[in-house]
Motif scaffolding. Sequence first.
Motif, PDB file in Angstrom:
ATOM      1  N   LEU A  15       0.880  -1.105   0.087  1.00 49.55           N
ATOM      2  CA  LEU A  15      -0.212  -0.202  -0.162  1.00 49.55           C
ATOM      3  C   LEU A  15       0.865   1.285   0.040  1.00 49.55           C
ATOM      4  N   GLY A  16       0.460   2.139  -0.908  1.00 50.98           N
ATOM      5  CA  GLY A  16       1.406   3.329  -1.133  1.00 50.98           C
ATOM      6  C   GLY A  16       2.712   3.244  -1.775  1.00 50.98           C
ATOM      7  N   LEU A  17       2.423   2.789  -3.118  1.00 51.31           N
ATOM      8  CA  LEU A  17       3.637   2.443  -4.126  1.00 51.31           C
ATOM      9  C   LEU A  17       4.263   3.635  -4.778  1.00 51.31           C
ATOM     10  N   GLY A  18       4.991   4.451  -3.942  1.00 50.75           N
ATOM     11  CA  GLY A  18       5.544   5.622  -4.180  1.00 50.75           C
ATOM     12  C   GLY A  18       7.190   5.227  -4.455  1.00 50.75           C
ATOM     13  N   VAL A  45      -0.191  -0.755  -4.830  1.00 52.12           N
ATOM     14  CA  VAL A  45      -1.384   0.003  -4.615  1.00 52.12           C
ATOM     15  C   VAL A  45      -1.207   1.406  -4.389  1.00 52.12           C
ATOM     16  N   SER A  46      -2.105   2.223  -5.185  1.00 50.18           N
ATOM     17  CA  SER A  46      -1.981   3.715  -4.912  1.00 50.18           C
ATOM     18  C   SER A  46      -3.348   4.040  -4.088  1.00 50.18           C
ATOM     19  N   LEU A  47      -2.962   4.819  -3.004  1.00 53.22           N
ATOM     20  CA  LEU A  47      -4.489   5.104  -2.171  1.00 53.22           C
ATOM     21  C   LEU A  47      -5.067   6.440  -2.748  1.00 53.22           C
ATOM     22  N   VAL A 106       1.376  -7.881   3.694  1.00 52.90           N
ATOM     23  CA  VAL A 106       1.074  -6.475   3.290  1.00 52.90           C
ATOM     24  C   VAL A 106       1.739  -5.343   3.803  1.00 52.90           C
ATOM     25  N   SER A 107       2.643  -4.904   2.855  1.00 55.50           N
ATOM     26  CA  SER A 107       3.544  -3.751   3.566  1.00 55.50           C
ATOM     27  C   SER A 107       3.067  -2.527   3.070  1.00 55.50           C
ATOM     28  N   LEU A 108       3.546  -1.597   3.644  1.00 56.30           N
ATOM     29  CA  LEU A 108       3.283  -0.139   3.760  1.00 56.30           C
ATOM     30  C   LEU A 108       4.179   0.990   3.713  1.00 56.30           C
ATOM     31  N   THR A 109       3.981   2.068   2.896  1.00 54.60           N
ATOM     32  CA  THR A 109       4.641   3.274   2.904  1.00 54.60           C
ATOM     33  C   THR A 109       3.458   4.223   2.348  1.00 54.60           C
ATOM     34  N   VAL A 110       3.056   4.677   3.611  1.00 53.72           N
ATOM     35  CA  VAL A 110       1.718   5.715   3.293  1.00 53.72           C
ATOM     36  C   VAL A 110       1.946   7.016   3.958  1.00 53.72           C
TER      37      VAL A 110
END
Length: 468
Positions: A15-18, A45-47, A106-110
Amino acid sequence: MTRIPSEAPAGIVHLGLGAFFRAHGAIFVAEAMARSGGDWGIIGVSLQSPGTRDRLAPQGWAYTALELGPEGETPQVVTVLRDVLVAPEDPQAVLDAMAAPSVKIVSLTVTEKGYCHEPATGRLNADHPDIRHDLDHPLPRSAPGFLVRALAARRDRGLPPFTVLCCDNLPENGRVVRGVVLDLARLIDPALADWIAAEGAFPATMVDRIVPATTPADLDRLAALTGTRDEAPVMHEPFRQWVVEDDFCAGRPDLGAVGVQLVKDVTPFEHMKLRMLNGTHSSLAYLGYLAGHETIADTVADPVFAGFVRRLWRAEIIPALTPPPGEDLAAYAEALAARYANPAIRHRTWQIAMDGSQKLPQRILGTIAEGRAAGRAVPGLTLAVAAWMRYASGRDEDGAAIEVKDPLAPRLAALWQDDPARTVAGFLSLAQVFPAALRDDPGFAADLTAALEGLIRDGARASVAAHG
């Protein structure tokens, strides 16, 4: 750049594919698969917006990671992505991907603000508009909402939970995200919260790599270097570090084989990085921006700022840290100084200055509170906080407008007064930013007022020079 994407099942949803994850975690995962195998491909995933998806789709989800070293540039094509989804377009597709049996992580960089929490307490902000939406609708908007609803779907289908792997700069990020998820789950279904607490895993992590924003000039330069047009590359420095608490509930890639440090306790590593790198990055960003410096490299090329950041490390930050096993903090500071000075990295001060209300508690304010409690002077970090306040006013030293990107931007601008003491009192009233130890410390208020008065009277560069 085009390729036929792999049809192998994905093992990770991110989540947060920056740019940061594509220049850091995705590369580690790709290297682990190349070394040890496994179906660990990534669905991004782009939020928010479709831009990243739209640039990557014509390339079959492949992209170039360009290493920017002081002596040259090295491209690497990364092919670990399997798909990119855009949550606002089809939130159900995102939930279905997260609930797929093949997905183990599920990994995140949001970013800090993406967890809809109170930075000063780490707890869920139940009044956040996205959380209020997610409480009333099965198709969520927020990162915590997607985690909770996807975990609910897995439970209902008889599947085990996935590991939630936070890759954002939050202190004790695994614990914070676990708390936010459990808070939201309890509001939706207390039994779900109990299941997540018993069966799930939220390992803490520390991530480190400087990833400047990609510019149109970078696209042209990369095309000339490789002979291939890539519309979605990422730029990064040579250095990288990933420290991960080895606590996964459903398996993981062989990350240790490619240099990831798998440890029992991430806390000393994250404190070292958050305070020594992120804390000084933010300090240099606010003061450097006000002094007219566009990038961190430009800022530390100014000897006044180079001396300032070394004093921050030596006198204010390192005394508040416990060295992680095997780490020499003085040597780490020297390595950071060399990284900051890398002329190939154009890391803009304005970019780093974003979301200060969310970042300062863990990057700077904790160090100030601990220093004051121990009787240590922290004038440099106090000056950095004053610089954030002046930056957040929306006007620079010449009266020109600053585009302040911060979830509290309107409120921060409204707190700015002609009287520095009133301004400080207003900012210190922000319980979601300042911990009680600083809000209730009249000595800190006085020091912060004096620092702000100096900034207004003398300007950022002269104030930094006076600090020495």
